[in-house]
Design a protein around this motif. Sequence first.
Motif, short mmCIF file in Angstrom:
data_model
loop_
_atom_site.label_atom_id
_atom_site.label_comp_id
_atom_site.label_asym_id
_atom_site.label_seq_id
_atom_site.Cartn_x
_atom_site.Cartn_y
_atom_site.Cartn_z
N MET A 180 38.03 30.25 -12.26
CA MET A 180 37.75 30.18 -10.82
C MET A 180 36.52 31.02 -10.48
SD MET A 180 38.68 28.98 -7.86
CE MET A 180 38.56 29.29 -6.11
N THR A 181 35.61 30.46 -9.72
CA THR A 181 34.43 31.19 -9.29
C THR A 181 34.81 32.25 -8.26
OG1 THR A 181 33.05 29.23 -9.64
CG2 THR A 181 32.16 30.96 -8.23
N LYS A 182 34.43 33.50 -8.51
CA LYS A 182 34.73 34.57 -7.56
C LYS A 182 33.75 34.54 -6.39
CE LYS A 182 36.87 37.87 -10.76
NZ LYS A 182 36.78 39.23 -11.35
N ILE A 183 32.46 34.45 -6.70
CA ILE A 183 31.42 34.46 -5.67
C ILE A 183 30.52 33.24 -5.86
CG2 ILE A 183 29.49 35.71 -4.63
CD1 ILE A 183 30.64 38.26 -5.96
N CYS A 184 30.33 32.47 -4.79
CA CYS A 184 29.36 31.38 -4.80
C CYS A 184 28.34 31.65 -3.71
CB CYS A 184 30.04 30.05 -4.56
SG CYS A 184 28.89 28.65 -4.52
N CYS A 185 27.11 31.87 -4.10
CA CYS A 185 26.02 32.04 -3.13
C CYS A 185 25.39 30.67 -2.88
CB CYS A 185 24.97 33.01 -3.66
SG CYS A 185 23.56 33.23 -2.55
N ILE A 186 25.28 30.31 -1.61
CA ILE A 186 24.72 29.01 -1.24
C ILE A 186 23.49 29.25 -0.37
CG2 ILE A 186 25.18 26.76 -0.20
CD1 ILE A 186 28.18 27.41 -0.41
N GLY A 187 22.36 28.72 -0.79
CA GLY A 187 21.15 28.91 0.01
C GLY A 187 19.95 28.28 -0.66
N HIS A 188 18.88 28.14 0.09
CA HIS A 188 17.66 27.54 -0.43
C HIS A 188 16.85 28.54 -1.25
CE1 HIS A 188 18.35 24.96 3.23
NE2 HIS A 188 18.20 24.04 2.29
N ILE A 189 16.37 28.09 -2.39
CA ILE A 189 15.32 28.84 -3.09
C ILE A 189 14.00 28.46 -2.45
CG2 ILE A 189 14.09 29.12 -5.28
CD1 ILE A 189 16.73 28.68 -6.72
N TYR A 198 27.25 44.50 -2.93
CA TYR A 198 28.48 44.71 -2.15
C TYR A 198 29.55 43.69 -2.53
CZ TYR A 198 31.63 45.35 1.79
OH TYR A 198 32.75 45.59 2.55
N LEU A 199 29.20 42.42 -2.52
CA LEU A 199 30.19 41.39 -2.81
C LEU A 199 30.65 41.44 -4.27
CD1 LEU A 199 28.77 38.35 -0.81
CD2 LEU A 199 30.68 39.85 -0.19
N TYR A 200 29.73 41.79 -5.18
CA TYR A 200 30.12 41.93 -6.59
C TYR A 200 31.20 43.00 -6.73
CZ TYR A 200 29.87 43.04 -11.56
OH TYR A 200 30.20 43.27 -12.88
N LYS A 201 30.98 44.16 -6.11
CA LYS A 201 31.96 45.24 -6.22
C LYS A 201 33.27 44.90 -5.52
CE LYS A 201 31.48 48.76 -7.93
NZ LYS A 201 31.81 49.18 -9.33
N ARG A 202 33.18 44.29 -4.34
CA ARG A 202 34.40 43.91 -3.61
C ARG A 202 35.21 42.88 -4.41
NH1 ARG A 202 37.34 45.87 -0.68
NH2 ARG A 202 37.65 44.29 0.92
N ALA A 203 34.50 41.94 -5.03
CA ALA A 203 35.19 40.91 -5.82
C ALA A 203 35.88 41.49 -7.05
CB ALA A 203 34.20 39.82 -6.24
N GLN A 214 33.86 51.57 0.96
CA GLN A 214 32.92 52.68 0.77
C GLN A 214 32.23 52.59 -0.59
OE1 GLN A 214 32.54 55.15 3.21
NE2 GLN A 214 31.00 56.32 2.10
N GLU A 215 33.03 52.39 -1.63
CA GLU A 215 32.47 52.31 -2.97
C GLU A 215 31.49 51.15 -3.10
OE1 GLU A 215 34.03 51.80 -7.63
OE2 GLU A 215 35.45 51.76 -5.96
N ALA A 216 31.85 50.00 -2.55
CA ALA A 216 30.98 48.83 -2.62
C ALA A 216 29.69 49.07 -1.84
CB ALA A 216 31.70 47.59 -2.08
N GLY A 217 29.79 49.71 -0.67
CA GLY A 217 28.61 49.99 0.14
C GLY A 217 27.64 50.94 -0.54
N ILE A 218 28.15 51.98 -1.16
CA ILE A 218 27.28 52.95 -1.84
C ILE A 218 26.62 52.32 -3.06
CG2 ILE A 218 27.28 55.12 -3.13
CD1 ILE A 218 29.41 56.14 -1.19
N PHE A 219 27.36 51.50 -3.78
CA PHE A 219 26.80 50.78 -4.93
C PHE A 219 25.66 49.87 -4.47
CE2 PHE A 219 26.60 47.34 -8.03
CZ PHE A 219 26.69 48.01 -9.24
N ALA A 220 25.89 49.15 -3.36
CA ALA A 220 24.87 48.26 -2.82
C ALA A 220 23.63 49.03 -2.39
CB ALA A 220 25.43 47.48 -1.64
N ALA A 221 23.82 50.20 -1.77
CA ALA A 221 22.69 51.03 -1.34
C ALA A 221 21.86 51.49 -2.54
CB ALA A 221 23.20 52.23 -0.56
N ALA A 222 22.52 51.84 -3.63
CA ALA A 222 21.80 52.28 -4.83
C ALA A 222 20.99 51.12 -5.42
CB ALA A 222 22.78 52.83 -5.85
#
Length: 287
Positions: free
Chosen positions: A1-10, A245-250, A256-264
């Motif tokens: 099962m896909t945890k995260i699917c990003c959908i958008g234009h390149i 953020y989404l990688y860590k949350r998934a 808090q942990e996901a936010g700090i990881f994303a900031a780094a």
Amino acid sequence: MTKICCIGHITLDKVITPRFEAYMPGGTAFYFAKALKDFDHDGFRLVTALGDTEMGVVDELRQDGIDVKVIPSRKSVFFENKYGTDMNHRTQRVLAKADPFTAENLADVEADIYHLGTLLADDFDLDTIKALAAKGKVSVDVQGYLRKVVGEDVVHVDYDKKREAMPYISILKANENEMEVLTGTSDPYEAACILADWGCKEVLLTLGDKGSLIYADSEFYKIPALPPKDLVDATGCGDTYMAGYLYKRAHGASYQEAGIFAAAMCTLKLEKKGPFSGTIADVEEIL
């Protein structure tokens, strides 16, 4: 099962800064996928729509091990992003547009979290958001909903379907200018509460060099900005934040942990031209 699917234009981007001018691939889809290139991305999938001229970028992402689904489009999005000395602000022009995503052409896409990388207001209509919300959590970078193209210029507007859409959006990301357009307030704490009252469960407000603010489960989480050694290129920084953020949350991290990881991750991204190119070990060294 896909945890995260990003959908958008390149996109094809022309980036102009005081230090360089370059043509490069861009868009949330590209920066998000590249940010996870050297992570464990077995549970990640990218869905994009672009013209034949940009298919070389898809080949590159596939060589990086990214699972990419391509929806054919008559054209690719072509952006011009111009920065001054303040990397928190940019001016944009749109020189070409791609076809929008629809519930029909995303019907076979399954994931726990769908991250919609909106670039322009008509990329994802409300019916598409509702259809994806029926299958999983919907995460939205609101920037595109606040962009209307007039000629070649990008005009900033309010998202006219915001009150209807918010109950279907589990995670919303906005910067300080976008949150004020959406809510009418420049106070991030007040803005977060308004968005939550409208139905959004997880509100992420990025505040430039002042860090970011997360509001979820009726609690605020203040995330500090980690200053880069050198400020080179801010393009795609918000997309990098959301990827981290989404990688860590998934993978079970707290807000808090996901936010700090994303900031780094953003700190490392700001130090180099182009997309984030580090590893989890690089991020942990910053932390």
